[in-house]
Motif scaffolding. Structure first.
Motif, PDB file in Angstrom:
ATOM      1  N   ILE A  91      43.680  23.451 -16.243  1.00  0.00           N
ATOM      2  CA  ILE A  91      42.393  22.847 -16.014  1.00  0.00           C
ATOM      3  C   ILE A  91      41.649  23.596 -15.090  1.00  0.00           C
ATOM      4  CG2 ILE A  91      42.925  21.200 -14.386  1.00  0.00           C
ATOM      5  CD1 ILE A  91      40.769  19.155 -15.992  1.00  0.00           C
ATOM      6  N   GLU A  92      40.349  23.855 -15.217  1.00  0.00           N
ATOM      7  CA  GLU A  92      39.571  24.370 -14.270  1.00  0.00           C
ATOM      8  C   GLU A  92      37.958  23.721 -14.360  1.00  0.00           C
ATOM      9  OE1 GLU A  92      38.125  28.582 -15.042  1.00  0.00           O
ATOM     10  OE2 GLU A  92      39.023  28.653 -17.013  1.00  0.00           O
ATOM     11  N   CYS A  93      37.478  23.753 -13.249  1.00  0.00           N
ATOM     12  CA  CYS A  93      36.101  23.381 -13.208  1.00  0.00           C
ATOM     13  C   CYS A  93      35.318  24.603 -13.561  1.00  0.00           C
ATOM     14  CB  CYS A  93      35.787  22.665 -11.721  1.00  0.00           C
ATOM     15  SG  CYS A  93      34.076  22.113 -11.685  1.00  0.00           S
ATOM     16  N   VAL A  94      34.432  24.561 -14.446  1.00  0.00           N
ATOM     17  CA  VAL A  94      33.370  25.400 -15.137  1.00  0.00           C
ATOM     18  C   VAL A  94      31.954  25.119 -14.870  1.00  0.00           C
ATOM     19  CG1 VAL A  94      35.174  26.259 -16.603  1.00  0.00           C
ATOM     20  CG2 VAL A  94      33.510  24.681 -17.394  1.00  0.00           C
ATOM     21  N   GLY A 154      49.757  24.923 -21.827  1.00  0.00           N
ATOM     22  CA  GLY A 154      48.984  24.701 -23.013  1.00  0.00           C
ATOM     23  C   GLY A 154      47.747  25.221 -23.005  1.00  0.00           C
ATOM     24  N   ASP A 155      46.633  24.586 -23.827  1.00  0.00           N
ATOM     25  CA  ASP A 155      45.203  25.367 -23.436  1.00  0.00           C
ATOM     26  C   ASP A 155      44.583  24.917 -22.154  1.00  0.00           C
ATOM     27  OD1 ASP A 155      45.575  25.749 -26.271  1.00  0.00           O
ATOM     28  OD2 ASP A 155      44.611  24.072 -27.026  1.00  0.00           O
ATOM     29  N   ILE A 156      43.791  25.947 -21.846  1.00  0.00           N
ATOM     30  CA  ILE A 156      43.076  25.606 -20.580  1.00  0.00           C
ATOM     31  C   ILE A 156      41.963  24.588 -20.818  1.00  0.00           C
ATOM     32  CG2 ILE A 156      41.663  26.375 -18.933  1.00  0.00           C
ATOM     33  CD1 ILE A 156      44.508  27.199 -18.538  1.00  0.00           C
ATOM     34  N   ILE A 157      41.783  23.546 -20.013  1.00  0.00           N
ATOM     35  CA  ILE A 157      40.807  22.594 -20.305  1.00  0.00           C
ATOM     36  C   ILE A 157      39.722  22.875 -19.359  1.00  0.00           C
ATOM     37  CG2 ILE A 157      40.252  20.185 -20.080  1.00  0.00           C
ATOM     38  CD1 ILE A 157      43.452  19.620 -20.410  1.00  0.00           C
ATOM     39  N   ILE A 175      46.126  15.277 -22.558  1.00  0.00           N
ATOM     40  CA  ILE A 175      45.319  15.801 -23.445  1.00  0.00           C
ATOM     41  C   ILE A 175      46.174  16.887 -24.284  1.00  0.00           C
ATOM     42  CG2 ILE A 175      43.329  17.497 -23.643  1.00  0.00           C
ATOM     43  CD1 ILE A 175      42.093  16.001 -21.188  1.00  0.00           C
ATOM     44  N   ASN A 176      46.927  17.742 -23.512  1.00  0.00           N
ATOM     45  CA  ASN A 176      47.680  18.862 -24.169  1.00  0.00           C
ATOM     46  C   ASN A 176      49.015  18.332 -24.831  1.00  0.00           C
ATOM     47  OD1 ASN A 176      45.917  20.859 -23.722  1.00  0.00           O
ATOM     48  ND2 ASN A 176      46.889  21.447 -21.822  1.00  0.00           N
ATOM     49  N   SER A 177      49.688  17.528 -24.398  1.00  0.00           N
ATOM     50  CA  SER A 177      51.103  17.061 -25.047  1.00  0.00           C
ATOM     51  C   SER A 177      51.247  15.698 -25.323  1.00  0.00           C
ATOM     52  CB  SER A 177      51.992  17.391 -23.870  1.00  0.00           C
ATOM     53  OG  SER A 177      51.949  18.768 -23.476  1.00  0.00           O
ATOM     54  N   GLY A 178      50.107  14.730 -25.210  1.00  0.00           N
ATOM     55  CA  GLY A 178      50.190  13.342 -25.655  1.00  0.00           C
ATOM     56  C   GLY A 178      51.219  12.438 -24.580  1.00  0.00           C
ATOM     57  N   GLU A 179      51.126  12.955 -23.513  1.00  0.00           N
ATOM     58  CA  GLU A 179      51.674  12.077 -22.351  1.00  0.00           C
ATOM     59  C   GLU A 179      51.095  10.914 -22.216  1.00  0.00           C
ATOM     60  OE1 GLU A 179      54.760  12.322 -20.703  1.00  0.00           O
ATOM     61  OE2 GLU A 179      55.293  13.880 -22.294  1.00  0.00           O
ATOM     62  N   PRO A 180      51.754   9.539 -21.825  1.00  0.00           N
ATOM     63  CA  PRO A 180      50.828   8.360 -21.530  1.00  0.00           C
ATOM     64  C   PRO A 180      50.150   8.694 -20.311  1.00  0.00           C
ATOM     65  CG  PRO A 180      53.254   7.817 -22.244  1.00  0.00           C
ATOM     66  CD  PRO A 180      52.990   9.160 -21.763  1.00  0.00           C
ATOM     67  N   LEU A 181      48.722   7.971 -20.335  1.00  0.00           N
ATOM     68  CA  LEU A 181      47.996   8.169 -19.027  1.00  0.00           C
ATOM     69  C   LEU A 181      48.480   7.094 -18.202  1.00  0.00           C
ATOM     70  CD1 LEU A 181      44.445   8.204 -20.577  1.00  0.00           C
ATOM     71  CD2 LEU A 181      45.447  10.080 -19.288  1.00  0.00           C
ATOM     72  N   ILE A 182      48.329   7.698 -16.685  1.00  0.00           N
ATOM     73  CA  ILE A 182      49.029   6.669 -15.806  1.00  0.00           C
ATOM     74  C   ILE A 182      47.798   5.707 -15.333  1.00  0.00           C
ATOM     75  CG2 ILE A 182      49.429   6.686 -13.269  1.00  0.00           C
ATOM     76  CD1 ILE A 182      50.763   9.261 -13.520  1.00  0.00           C
ATOM     77  N   THR A 183      46.487   6.299 -15.629  1.00  0.00           N
ATOM     78  CA  THR A 183      45.303   5.248 -15.406  1.00  0.00           C
ATOM     79  C   THR A 183      44.438   5.237 -16.773  1.00  0.00           C
ATOM     80  OG1 THR A 183      44.012   6.976 -14.468  1.00  0.00           O
ATOM     81  CG2 THR A 183      45.350   5.613 -12.915  1.00  0.00           C
ATOM     82  N   ASN A 184      45.031   4.334 -17.542  1.00  0.00           N
ATOM     83  CA  ASN A 184      44.163   4.307 -18.707  1.00  0.00           C
ATOM     84  C   ASN A 184      43.157   3.417 -18.756  1.00  0.00           C
ATOM     85  OD1 ASN A 184      45.041   1.451 -19.594  1.00  0.00           O
ATOM     86  ND2 ASN A 184      47.275   2.345 -19.848  1.00  0.00           N
ATOM     87  N   ALA A 185      42.165   3.411 -19.509  1.00  0.00           N
ATOM     88  CA  ALA A 185      40.930   2.561 -19.469  1.00  0.00           C
ATOM     89  C   ALA A 185      41.100   1.153 -19.690  1.00  0.00           C
ATOM     90  CB  ALA A 185      39.786   3.114 -20.695  1.00  0.00           C
ATOM     91  N   GLU A 186      42.259   0.778 -20.540  1.00  0.00           N
ATOM     92  CA  GLU A 186      42.229  -0.680 -20.686  1.00  0.00           C
ATOM     93  C   GLU A 186      42.890  -1.154 -19.441  1.00  0.00           C
ATOM     94  OE1 GLU A 186      42.540   1.376 -24.710  1.00  0.00           O
ATOM     95  OE2 GLU A 186      43.376   1.665 -22.798  1.00  0.00           O
ATOM     96  N   SER A 187      43.821  -0.708 -18.796  1.00  0.00           N
ATOM     97  CA  SER A 187      44.098  -1.403 -17.346  1.00  0.00           C
ATOM     98  C   SER A 187      43.062  -1.500 -16.350  1.00  0.00           C
ATOM     99  CB  SER A 187      45.158  -0.515 -16.687  1.00  0.00           C
ATOM    100  OG  SER A 187      44.865   0.796 -16.548  1.00  0.00           O
TER     101      SER A 187
END
Length: 339
Positions: A32-35, A2-5, A296-308
């Motif tokens: 993903i890379e830290c810039v 996917g796109d590089i975050i 972010i790139n594929s819409g997979e559910p977050l394991i640690t979502n903000a609501e939890s």
């Protein structure tokens, strides 16, 4: 692929080196890379520049947010800055990762969640201990039905020793209090072991029983009641001269107790009592940042979502409120928090 975050980190303090840890995790994760790295202390951004050659460094959040080459920001600042700084990042159109605990109050958590939705960006909380082997093993045991329906959970983290008075984690106005450190991990684990909705929280706090010059509490306790009639008792202490297991669960057909690197599981069966030792095993599947990238790139559910993560904050805040009112505090509303 996917796109590089393009990621950034706010907060590069030397304690625990969590800023460095987030930057490293980004660099070690595909797509993903830290810039960029930001810290108000120029000595810390100098250290960041030495650790991650080629990254851009900033000494103010405002300057970082003007960087259009940053897509995601990890907030690794002290707890009292989790909400305000994360909200700034979200309003700037950046995806955000915030260290645990998510923040200090339910109202702050709700503001963060709403801001992310309003700006169409991701918000996730780095509850990294969901990957711990003991938690993941315990969750599997409970879900297997080995002890039937869990109706009682006791959790314990304690010792006897004065916290460091010169560290922000010992200062209540900054940290939120004693429950907001390891307590956030414990409550997060608990809410993924007992998956029913919470009904109320009762708190018992000992603010300055021994350590008079520490503003964090010496001992904190929360008793959480769930709608399936299960109850949990979570205690964190710096004045406990006794050892207890981290986990003790009672179920309708057995019990589980943590011992060193394994669980002792007693199951009542038609043939009698079955006793097993279950060794800890690591969680399979993606790492934290692999999951973030997939979301972010594929819409997979977050394991640690903000609501939890907001559910955790609710327990911490309501426990303190209850300790002052001397009443069980009703959870004002339960949240959509898929484990």
């Amino acid at each position: 692929m996917g796109d590089i975050i393009r990621g950034a980190v706010i907060g590069y303090g030397a304690a625990f080196n969590m800023g460095r840890a987030h930057a490293t995790m980004m660099q070690e994760t595909e797509e993903i890379e830290c810039v960029a790295i930001c810290d108000v202390d120029r000595e810390r951004t100098k250290a960041a520049d030495e650790d991650f050659r080629g990254t851009r460094t900033y000494n103010s959040v405002e300057d970082l947010l003007t960087d259009n080459e940053v897509d995601l920001i990890a907030n690794v600042l002290p707890h009292d800055l989790h909400c305000s700084v994360t909200v700034e990042c979200l309003k700037a159109g950046k995806h955000a990762v915030v260290e645990k605990p998510m923040c200090i109050t339910i109202a702050e958590a709700t503001e963060m969640i709403n801001t992310a939705k309003e700006n169409g960006v991701m918000l996730s909380v780095h509850h990294n201990r969901r990957w711990d082997a003991d938690f993941w093993t315990l969750r599997d045991i409970v879900r297997s039905g080995a002890i039937g329906q869990v109706f009682s959970v006791e959790m314990w983290s304690a010792g006897y020793g004065k916290p460091n008075p010169n560290w922000w984690r010992s200062v209540k106005a900054i940290s939120g209090g004693s429950f907001y450190d390891w307590g956030a991990h414990y409550v997060d684990w608990l809410l993924h072991i007992i998956e029913a909705k919470m009904v109320n929280v009762t708190g018992f706090f000992q603010p300055n029983l021994v350590w008079k010059d520490i503003t964090n509490e010496d001992h904190v306790q929360a008793i959480i009641r769930f709608e399936n009639n299960a109850v949990a008792n979570v205690q964190m202490s710096s004045i406990a001269k006794v050892e207890e297991p981290r986990w003790k669960l009672l179920g309708s057909h057995g019990s589980i107790v943590s011992e060193a690197a394994h669980f002792r599981v007693l199951s009542e069966t038609e043939e009698g009592t079955d006793e097993k030792i279950v060794e800890f095993k690591r969680r399979p599947g993606p790492s934290y940042y692999e999951n973030v990238v997939s979301h972010i790139n594929s819409g997979e559910p977050l394991i640690t979502n903000a609501e939890s993560a907001r559910r955790v904050v609710a327990v911490l805040e309501l426990a303190e409120k209850s300790s002052k009112t001397h009443e069980a505090e009703t959870v004002p509303y339960e949240f959509d928090a898929t484990p």
